[in-house]
Design a protein around this motif. Structure first.
Motif, mmCIF file in Angstrom:
data_model
loop_
_atom_site.group_PDB
_atom_site.id
_atom_site.type_symbol
_atom_site.label_atom_id
_atom_site.label_comp_id
_atom_site.label_asym_id
_atom_site.label_seq_id
_atom_site.Cartn_x
_atom_site.Cartn_y
_atom_site.Cartn_z
ATOM 1 N N ARG A 108 6.700 9.692 1.611
ATOM 2 C CA ARG A 108 6.173 8.339 1.364
ATOM 3 C C ARG A 108 7.315 7.335 1.243
ATOM 4 O O ARG A 108 7.220 6.210 1.743
ATOM 5 C CB ARG A 108 5.332 8.293 0.088
ATOM 6 C CG ARG A 108 4.132 9.194 0.078
ATOM 7 C CD ARG A 108 3.020 8.658 0.960
ATOM 8 N NE ARG A 108 1.858 9.514 0.848
ATOM 9 C CZ ARG A 108 1.467 10.359 1.794
ATOM 10 N NH1 ARG A 108 2.127 10.457 2.905
ATOM 11 N NH2 ARG A 108 0.395 11.103 1.634
ATOM 12 N N HIS B 266 0.832 -1.205 0.000
ATOM 13 C CA HIS B 266 0.000 0.000 0.000
ATOM 14 C C HIS B 266 0.873 1.264 0.000
ATOM 15 O O HIS B 266 0.636 2.200 -0.764
ATOM 16 C CB HIS B 266 -0.942 -0.012 1.203
ATOM 17 C CG HIS B 266 -1.809 1.196 1.290
ATOM 18 N ND1 HIS B 266 -2.887 1.404 0.453
ATOM 19 C CD2 HIS B 266 -1.754 2.286 2.097
ATOM 20 C CE1 HIS B 266 -3.450 2.564 0.747
ATOM 21 N NE2 HIS B 266 -2.780 3.114 1.744
ATOM 22 N N LYS B 267 1.885 1.274 0.841
ATOM 23 C CA LYS B 267 2.765 2.437 0.935
ATOM 24 C C LYS B 267 3.548 2.617 -0.365
ATOM 25 O O LYS B 267 3.777 3.730 -0.825
ATOM 26 C CB LYS B 267 3.713 2.299 2.121
ATOM 27 C CG LYS B 267 4.522 3.536 2.424
ATOM 28 C CD LYS B 267 3.659 4.759 2.688
ATOM 29 C CE LYS B 267 2.839 4.651 3.940
ATOM 30 N NZ LYS B 267 2.079 5.895 4.232
ATOM 31 N N ARG B 268 3.952 1.510 -0.978
ATOM 32 C CA ARG B 268 4.665 1.574 -2.257
ATOM 33 C C ARG B 268 3.775 2.204 -3.332
ATOM 34 O O ARG B 268 4.209 3.077 -4.091
ATOM 35 C CB ARG B 268 5.097 0.168 -2.683
ATOM 36 C CG ARG B 268 5.978 0.138 -3.922
ATOM 37 C CD ARG B 268 6.353 -1.291 -4.286
ATOM 38 N NE ARG B 268 5.290 -1.987 -4.955
ATOM 39 C CZ ARG B 268 4.984 -1.854 -6.245
ATOM 40 N NH1 ARG B 268 5.669 -1.042 -7.005
ATOM 41 N NH2 ARG B 268 4.000 -2.533 -6.776
ATOM 42 N N GLU C 160 8.607 6.583 4.705
ATOM 43 C CA GLU C 160 7.672 5.701 5.406
ATOM 44 C C GLU C 160 7.803 4.264 4.899
ATOM 45 O O GLU C 160 7.766 3.314 5.684
ATOM 46 C CB GLU C 160 6.242 6.210 5.221
ATOM 47 C CG GLU C 160 5.980 7.532 5.906
ATOM 48 C CD GLU C 160 4.682 8.204 5.491
ATOM 49 O OE1 GLU C 160 4.303 9.172 6.154
ATOM 50 O OE2 GLU C 160 4.044 7.766 4.500
ATOM 51 N N LEU C 161 7.969 4.118 3.589
ATOM 52 C CA LEU C 161 8.169 2.791 3.010
ATOM 53 C C LEU C 161 9.458 2.173 3.540
ATOM 54 O O LEU C 161 9.484 0.989 3.897
ATOM 55 C CB LEU C 161 8.196 2.881 1.484
ATOM 56 C CG LEU C 161 8.463 1.584 0.726
ATOM 57 C CD1 LEU C 161 7.413 0.526 1.057
ATOM 58 C CD2 LEU C 161 8.513 1.855 -0.770
ATOM 59 N N GLU D 68 1.274 4.245 -2.788
ATOM 60 C CA GLU D 68 1.134 5.668 -2.452
ATOM 61 C C GLU D 68 2.335 6.464 -2.965
ATOM 62 O O GLU D 68 2.183 7.558 -3.505
ATOM 63 C CB GLU D 68 1.028 5.865 -0.939
ATOM 64 C CG GLU D 68 -0.292 5.506 -0.346
ATOM 65 C CD GLU D 68 -0.332 5.778 1.152
ATOM 66 O OE1 GLU D 68 0.706 6.132 1.749
ATOM 67 O OE2 GLU D 68 -1.423 5.639 1.736
#
Length: 60
Positions: A37, A15-17, A40-41, A19
């Motif tokens: 982002r 999901h983060k990837r 965070e990833l 984003e």
């Protein structure tokens, strides 16, 4: 690592990837949002790597 934890963490990473990719397309690779982002990833990936390196012991 438990299968449930593994599944949840891999879903968060994916999901983060997504984003980050979306942000890069919309605001550019060097935008603050994309970099955030990406950071965070990286944190999620580091957590995943640490969990993989924890030895597990079979209990009898």
């Amino acid at each position: 690592m438990s299968p449930v934890l593994n599944q949840e963490l891999t879903e968060l990473i994916e999901h983060k990837r997504n984003e980050m990719i979306h942000s890069a397309r919309e605001t550019g690779f060097q935008s603050e949002e994309t970099i955030t982002r990406g950071n965070e990833l990286n944190e999620l990936l580091n957590c995943y790597q640490k969990l993989l390196s924890i030895p597990t012991h079979n209990k009898m």
